[in-house]
Structures are given as structure tokens and as C-alpha cells.
Design a protein around this motif. Structure first.
Motif, PDB file in Angstrom:
ATOM      1  N   PRO A   1       0.830  -1.209   0.000  1.00 16.41           N
ATOM      2  CA  PRO A   1       0.000   0.000   0.000  1.00 16.41           C
ATOM      3  C   PRO A   1       0.867   1.263   0.000  1.00 16.41           C
ATOM      4  CG  PRO A   1      -0.714  -1.556   1.691  1.00 16.41           C
ATOM      5  CD  PRO A   1       0.622  -2.021   1.209  1.00 16.41           C
ATOM      6  N   VAL A   2       0.658   2.117  -0.998  1.00 12.98           N
ATOM      7  CA  VAL A   2       1.434   3.347  -1.157  1.00 12.98           C
ATOM      8  C   VAL A   2       0.480   4.539  -1.212  1.00 12.98           C
ATOM      9  CG1 VAL A   2       2.993   4.650  -2.667  1.00 12.98           C
ATOM     10  CG2 VAL A   2       3.347   2.189  -2.333  1.00 12.98           C
ATOM     11  N   ASN A   3       0.769   5.554  -0.408  1.00 10.86           N
ATOM     12  CA  ASN A   3      -0.023   6.797  -0.387  1.00 10.86           C
ATOM     13  C   ASN A   3      -1.504   6.506  -0.157  1.00 10.86           C
ATOM     14  OD1 ASN A   3       2.370   8.072  -0.808  1.00 10.86           O
ATOM     15  ND2 ASN A   3       1.986   8.608  -2.930  1.00 10.86           N
ATOM     16  N   THR A   4      -1.761   5.957   1.000  1.00  9.28           N
ATOM     17  CA  THR A   4      -3.099   5.461   1.333  1.00  9.28           C
ATOM     18  C   THR A   4      -4.123   6.567   1.559  1.00  9.28           C
ATOM     19  OG1 THR A   4      -2.297   5.240   3.621  1.00  9.28           O
ATOM     20  CG2 THR A   4      -2.294   3.266   2.247  1.00  9.28           C
ATOM     21  N   ASN A   5      -3.678   7.819   1.618  1.00  6.31           N
ATOM     22  CA  ASN A   5      -4.629   8.928   1.718  1.00  6.31           C
ATOM     23  C   ASN A   5      -5.010   9.501   0.348  1.00  6.31           C
ATOM     24  OD1 ASN A   5      -2.249  10.187   1.049  1.00  6.31           O
ATOM     25  ND2 ASN A   5      -2.173  11.521   2.833  1.00  6.31           N
ATOM     26  N   GLY A   6      -4.344   9.052  -0.704  1.00  6.54           N
ATOM     27  CA  GLY A   6      -4.534   9.599  -2.039  1.00  6.54           C
ATOM     28  C   GLY A   6      -3.364  10.440  -2.504  1.00  6.54           C
ATOM     29  N   GLY A   7      -2.446  10.747  -1.584  1.00  7.96           N
ATOM     30  CA  GLY A   7      -1.227  11.448  -1.941  1.00  7.96           C
ATOM     31  C   GLY A   7      -1.446  12.866  -2.442  1.00  7.96           C
ATOM     32  N   GLY A   8      -0.370  13.450  -2.932  1.00  7.61           N
ATOM     33  CA  GLY A   8      -0.459  14.777  -3.525  1.00  7.61           C
ATOM     34  C   GLY A   8      -1.196  14.773  -4.843  1.00  7.61           C
ATOM     35  N   LEU A   9      -1.280  13.618  -5.474  1.00  5.77           N
ATOM     36  CA  LEU A   9      -1.964  13.518  -6.760  1.00  5.77           C
ATOM     37  C   LEU A   9      -3.475  13.611  -6.627  1.00  5.77           C
ATOM     38  CD1 LEU A   9       0.170  10.655  -8.339  1.00  5.77           C
ATOM     39  CD2 LEU A   9       0.075  13.016  -9.158  1.00  5.77           C
ATOM     40  N   SER A  10      -4.035  13.099  -5.518  1.00  6.39           N
ATOM     41  CA  SER A  10      -5.499  13.062  -5.412  1.00  6.39           C
ATOM     42  C   SER A  10      -6.055  13.429  -4.041  1.00  6.39           C
ATOM     43  CB  SER A  10      -6.017  11.667  -5.798  1.00  6.39           C
ATOM     44  OG  SER A  10      -6.028  11.487  -7.192  1.00  6.39           O
ATOM     45  N   PHE A  11      -5.201  13.734  -3.061  1.00  7.30           N
ATOM     46  CA  PHE A  11      -5.699  14.131  -1.740  1.00  7.30           C
ATOM     47  C   PHE A  11      -5.465  15.618  -1.498  1.00  7.30           C
ATOM     48  CE2 PHE A  11      -4.564  14.150   3.008  1.00  7.30           C
ATOM     49  CZ  PHE A  11      -5.835  14.573   3.369  1.00  7.30           C
ATOM     50  N   VAL A  12      -4.203  16.004  -1.315  1.00  6.75           N
ATOM     51  CA  VAL A  12      -3.914  17.405  -1.031  1.00  6.75           C
ATOM     52  C   VAL A  12      -2.462  17.702  -1.397  1.00  6.75           C
ATOM     53  CG1 VAL A  12      -3.186  17.006   1.362  1.00  6.75           C
ATOM     54  CG2 VAL A  12      -4.137  19.231   0.730  1.00  6.75           C
ATOM     55  N   HIS A  13      -2.238  18.911  -1.912  1.00  4.99           N
ATOM     56  CA  HIS A  13      -0.864  19.357  -2.161  1.00  4.99           C
ATOM     57  C   HIS A  13      -0.840  20.879  -2.085  1.00  4.99           C
ATOM     58  CE1 HIS A  13       3.114  19.927  -3.738  1.00  4.99           C
ATOM     59  NE2 HIS A  13       3.307  18.627  -3.830  1.00  4.99           N
ATOM     60  N   PRO A  14      -0.754  21.426  -0.874  1.00 10.81           N
ATOM     61  CA  PRO A  14      -0.750  22.886  -0.699  1.00 10.81           C
ATOM     62  C   PRO A  14       0.650  23.482  -0.830  1.00 10.81           C
ATOM     63  CG  PRO A  14      -0.910  21.819   1.428  1.00 10.81           C
ATOM     64  CD  PRO A  14      -0.794  20.729   0.415  1.00 10.81           C
ATOM     65  N   GLY A  15       1.265  23.264  -1.968  1.00 12.57           N
ATOM     66  CA  GLY A  15       2.609  23.782  -2.190  1.00 12.57           C
ATOM     67  C   GLY A  15       3.692  22.835  -1.739  1.00 12.57           C
ATOM     68  N   MET A  16       3.572  22.302  -0.522  1.00 11.78           N
ATOM     69  CA  MET A  16       4.485  21.287  -0.003  1.00 11.78           C
ATOM     70  C   MET A  16       3.646  20.198   0.669  1.00 11.78           C
ATOM     71  SD  MET A  16       7.881  23.332   1.349  1.00 11.78           S
ATOM     72  CE  MET A  16       7.126  24.412   2.564  1.00 11.78           C
ATOM     73  N   TYR A  17       3.972  18.949   0.370  1.00 10.98           N
ATOM     74  CA  TYR A  17       3.132  17.822   0.789  1.00 10.98           C
ATOM     75  C   TYR A  17       3.713  17.010   1.947  1.00 10.98           C
ATOM     76  CZ  TYR A  17       0.916  13.212   0.561  1.00 10.98           C
ATOM     77  OH  TYR A  17       0.283  12.041   0.885  1.00 10.98           O
ATOM     78  N   GLY A  18       4.986  17.192   2.265  1.00  8.43           N
ATOM     79  CA  GLY A  18       5.669  16.269   3.167  1.00  8.43           C
ATOM     80  C   GLY A  18       4.992  16.040   4.501  1.00  8.43           C
ATOM     81  N   LEU A  19       4.433  17.090   5.120  1.00  7.96           N
ATOM     82  CA  LEU A  19       3.796  16.920   6.426  1.00  7.96           C
ATOM     83  C   LEU A  19       2.589  15.997   6.341  1.00  7.96           C
ATOM     84  CD1 LEU A  19       3.325  19.612   9.122  1.00  7.96           C
ATOM     85  CD2 LEU A  19       1.437  18.090   8.588  1.00  7.96           C
TER      86      LEU A  19
ATOM     87  N   GLN B   1      -8.013   2.010   5.927  1.00 10.43           N
ATOM     88  CA  GLN B   1      -7.048   1.454   6.863  1.00 10.43           C
ATOM     89  C   GLN B   1      -6.502   0.120   6.361  1.00 10.43           C
ATOM     90  OE1 GLN B   1      -5.693   2.753   9.741  1.00 10.43           O
ATOM     91  NE2 GLN B   1      -4.374   0.952   9.668  1.00 10.43           N
ATOM     92  N   VAL B   2      -5.190  -0.010   6.400  1.00 10.17           N
ATOM     93  CA  VAL B   2      -4.510  -1.252   6.059  1.00 10.17           C
ATOM     94  C   VAL B   2      -4.400  -2.092   7.324  1.00 10.17           C
ATOM     95  CG1 VAL B   2      -2.357  -2.260   5.203  1.00 10.17           C
ATOM     96  CG2 VAL B   2      -3.235  -0.110   4.213  1.00 10.17           C
ATOM     97  N   ASP B   3      -4.665  -3.375   7.213  1.00  9.20           N
ATOM     98  CA  ASP B   3      -4.635  -4.266   8.378  1.00  9.20           C
ATOM     99  C   ASP B   3      -3.206  -4.467   8.881  1.00  9.20           C
ATOM    100  OD1 ASP B   3      -7.374  -4.625   8.256  1.00  9.20           O
ATOM    101  OD2 ASP B   3      -7.232  -6.441   7.039  1.00  9.20           O
ATOM    102  N   GLY B   4      -3.063  -4.470  10.199  1.00 12.93           N
ATOM    103  CA  GLY B   4      -1.818  -4.884  10.832  1.00 12.93           C
ATOM    104  C   GLY B   4      -0.616  -4.008  10.556  1.00 12.93           C
ATOM    105  N   VAL B   5      -0.788  -2.693  10.580  1.00 12.27           N
ATOM    106  CA  VAL B   5       0.340  -1.794  10.308  1.00 12.27           C
ATOM    107  C   VAL B   5       1.157  -1.588  11.581  1.00 12.27           C
ATOM    108  CG1 VAL B   5       1.039   0.519   9.598  1.00 12.27           C
ATOM    109  CG2 VAL B   5      -0.871  -0.620   8.444  1.00 12.27           C
TER     110      VAL B   5
END
Length: 382
Positions: free
Chosen positions: A316-334, A352-356
Motif C-alpha cells: 500500500p502506497v499513499n493510502t490517503n490519495g497522496g499529492g496527486l489526489s488528496f492534497v498538495h498545498p505547495g508542499m506535501y511532506g507533512l 485502513q490497512v490491516d496490521g500496520v
């Protein structure tokens, strides 16, 4: 921070506010709103904060401005600006400061009204040699890296599209993400080209938003409100500022930052349950998956095929949608860090991914310039 500090510092609170479009709100106001949420999340007050790390696009002295605005007088502060990876770097530096006794509780915060103000590009420094060719930055730099990767390793437009589609699928499971329609590979490939070979959907969103994290000792965090998200390791590295000075367009300094983070954390890529990568453009996750050891150099395009990094995939990569589809307000790292914490806590609801137990968050600053890797762990990882 040394190996002996593995797991001794934790992220005890997180918050974000004003994601998407928040017209009428300043960057500092969005930062303050997110800080309020993070304090409530941790069960702390502003009076508990005695350390501060922050940056914005709009303030020359961001830590001074934020401290004054929030009404705190920190014992220790830092606003080292290295772009979108600043926040992974702040976590490492804050952990070192807490462990050295310079402070006890650090606020890491960011705010931007990039979307509603449409005010970023004019604030960015254009590097000397890049300025000579008048290339629109940063997209042209990432397009160069994508084109080089395609030339050397046979990476395809469809493989880049797999990254965008996976991000959209994750975002559709995230109630905090914007209501974007579903996306398929054909749509990404057929979309208008912005900088060859990158199309519209290969590029991140432009958003408003504030974000905040609160770090303190693991011992203290256990007595606060949330499940433990301990800092197991971190590392930073940078090899260039301008894309024209990058030693190899297909190899980033994540090879160094990741190695240092793994060594400190005492884990390997195979131990990582979820990965949160800075995905300003679709080429980024492909490069970082290679450089962080999840696949061999040149295999990133094939690695992401078949939904491997999307919901139900093996990594599982970028489980929130990442900067591509969730949020990118200039800087995404936080926000990549916040999602790692959410997954460690088991609070990702429908995504939610099981057993993280182990989560990796990786930040990218400049034009593939500064790289910073943070590895977090649950209570059972200690």
C-alpha cells in the motif's frame, strides 16, 4: 539522534485544516487551525509547546512569525527550508532536540493558501542555470527525469498512469479527500500533455491547507490520548539544487536517506507495511520505490503494474490519495507523515490497512533535490 534513540520520541498529535480551497484564510491562520486540532488530538495545550519547527512559502522568518502568532516562546526552534521534505527533516531534528534536553514538546507546522491565492510561482527562487533556458519549473525537471527513466529502462506512459490511478483509488476511500471522479489508465494516457511525457493527471493537485504534528518523548506520549506512533529512524541527504546539476536523473539521494533511516530503525524494506511517498508527479513514486529498496533500479514501472500499490495491493502506497489526489498545498511532506501516523494508529477508517506496525514516510524537496526519510512504528515495534 543516534541508534540508541530508536523509538524514544513519538508523534503524539496530528491535525490538518482547510484542505482543498479555503478562500479568505491566510497561510498562518490555516497553520494555527491545524495546530489547534493537533493539540486537541494529543490532549495538550499551547502552553505545553516549547519547541517549534515550521515553514511556509510566504514568510522569511516563519518560526518567528508562527511563535508570535500562536503566543509561544519556544526554548528551541528551527525553520530550515529544504522544500517539501522539510517536515521529515524536522522530525529528525526535533527528535534530536528533545533527546538532548533542549525542549520537551515540539510543534511541527505548515500552512498555505496556494489554491485560493494562486500565489506560489512568483515566490519561488529560479535557479541560475534553469533560469537561462526559461523552463517552467518544477514540472519540466520532473519531466526530464521521467523521460530519462523511460529511455534507459523502458518505463511506459501506462506505468506512470498506474501511479495516478492507484492514488485516485485510495483518495476515493478517504473522507477528507476532494470529491474527484474515478480515473483509469486510458484517461491518464490520453489527457493533455503538460510537459512531455507528463500529462494533466501525472501532476499533483494545487490545494490550500494547514498541517501540524506534535512530538514528545515516547514515555510521555504513552500517557496522552492517542495510540503510540514512535519515531524509529530517519535520514536526510541532498546532492544538488538545480535539476541541471543532478548527477543522474534516475537516481535520487533517497538512496542515502533511506539507508540511514533503515539503519537507525533496524528494519529493512520488507518489514515496512505501508509507504507514504511525496508524489508531486507520477515519476516520483517510481524513483523512490527503487531508491528506497522496494525494487531494483529500473524496475519501478513494472513494480507498480496491476494495482500493486493501490487498495488491495501487496504494498500500500499513499493510502490517503497522496499529492496527486488528496492534497498538495505547495508542499506535501507533512501530510505524508500524518498519514503514516494515522495508519500506525489504525485510524484510517475505510482506507485502513490491516496490521500496520511499520510505516515509511518519504519527503522530496526542490526538484528531486533534498530527500528525507522517516520510519515510524507502533508500540509492538519497539
Amino acid at each position: 539522534m543516534t541508534n540508541e534513540m530508536r523509538g524514544k520520541i513519538a508523534i503524539a498529535g496530528l491535525g490538518y485544516a482547510g484542505l482543498g480551497s479555503s478562500p479568505g484564510w491566510t497561510a498562518m491562520e490555516l497553520m494555527a487551525r491545524a495546530t489547534k486540532v493537533a493539540l486537541e488530538d494529543a490532549g495538550l495545550t499551547i502552553g505545553d509547546i516549547d519547541g517549534l519547527c515550521c515553514s511556509t512559502f510566504y514568510h522569511f522568518f516563519p518560526s518567528l512569525t508562527a511563535a508570535e502568532y500562536l503566543g509561544i516562546q519556544p526554548k528551541w526552534s528551527n525553520s530550515d527550508m529544504v522544500g517539501g521534505s522539510s517536515f521529515q527533516s524536522y522530525v529528525l531534528q526535533a527528535a534530536a532536540a528533545i533527546s538532548a534536553g533542549l525542549c520537551s514538546t515540539v510543534l511541527v507546522a505548515y500552512g498555505s493558501n496556494a489554491r485560493s491565492s494562486r500565489n506560489i510561482a512568483g515566490l519561488l527562487e529560479t535557479p541560475l542555470f534553469d533560469r537561462m533556458v526559461q523552463a517552467p519549473l518544477p514540472i519540466t525537471g520532473y519531466a526530464l527525469a521521467a523521460a530519462r527513466h523511460m529511455h534507459l529502462y523502458g518505463t511506459t506512459r501506462r506505468q506512470l498512469a498506474e501511479v495516478a490511478v492507484a492514488a485516485r483509488q485510495w483518495a476515493m476511500l478517504n473522507p477528507d479527500a476532494p470529491p474527484l471522479p474515478s480515473l483509469d489508465i486510458e484517461e491518464v494516457v490520453a489527457a493533455p500533455t503538460i510537459a512531455d511525457p507528463l500529462s494533466k493527471f501525472d501532476c499533483c493537485l494545487v490545494s490550500d491547507g494547514g498541517g501540524a504534528l506534535i512530538l514528545t518523548s515516547t514515555e510521555r506520549a504513552r500517557d496522552l490520548k492517542q495510540p503510540l506512533a514512535a519515531v524509529l529512524g530517519g535520514g536526510t541527504a541532498h546532492w544538488h539544487r538545480e535539476i541541471s546539476q543532478m548527477p543522474d536523473l534516475t537516481v535520487t539521494a533517497a538512496t542515502e536517506s533511506g539507508r540511514r533511516a533503515y539503519e537507525m530503525a533496524g528494519v529493512m524494506p520488507a518489514d515496512v507495511d505501508v509507504v507514504q511517498l511525496y508524489d508531486a508527479f507520477t515519476i516520483n513514486p517510481i524513483l523512490f520505490l527503487e531508491d528506497l529498496g522496494f525494487c531494483e533500479k529500473g524496475e519501478g514501472g513494472r513494480f507498480v503494474e496491476g494495482g500493486r500499490i493501490g487498495p488491495g495491493g501487496s504494498l500500500p502506497v499513499n493510502t490517503n490519495g497522496g499529492g496527486l489526489s488528496f492534497v498538495h498545498p505547495g508542499m506535501y511532506g507533512l501530510f505524508a507523515l500524518a498519514e503514516a501516523v494515522i495508519q500506525i494508529r489504525g485510524q484510517g477508517t475505510t482506507r485502513q490497512v490491516d496490521g500496520v506496525d511499520i510505516a515509511l514516510s518519504h519527503g522530496n524537496g526542490g526538484t528531486l533535490s533534498h530527500q528525507a526519510t522517516t520510519i515510524l512504528g507502533s508500540e509492538s515495534s519497539l
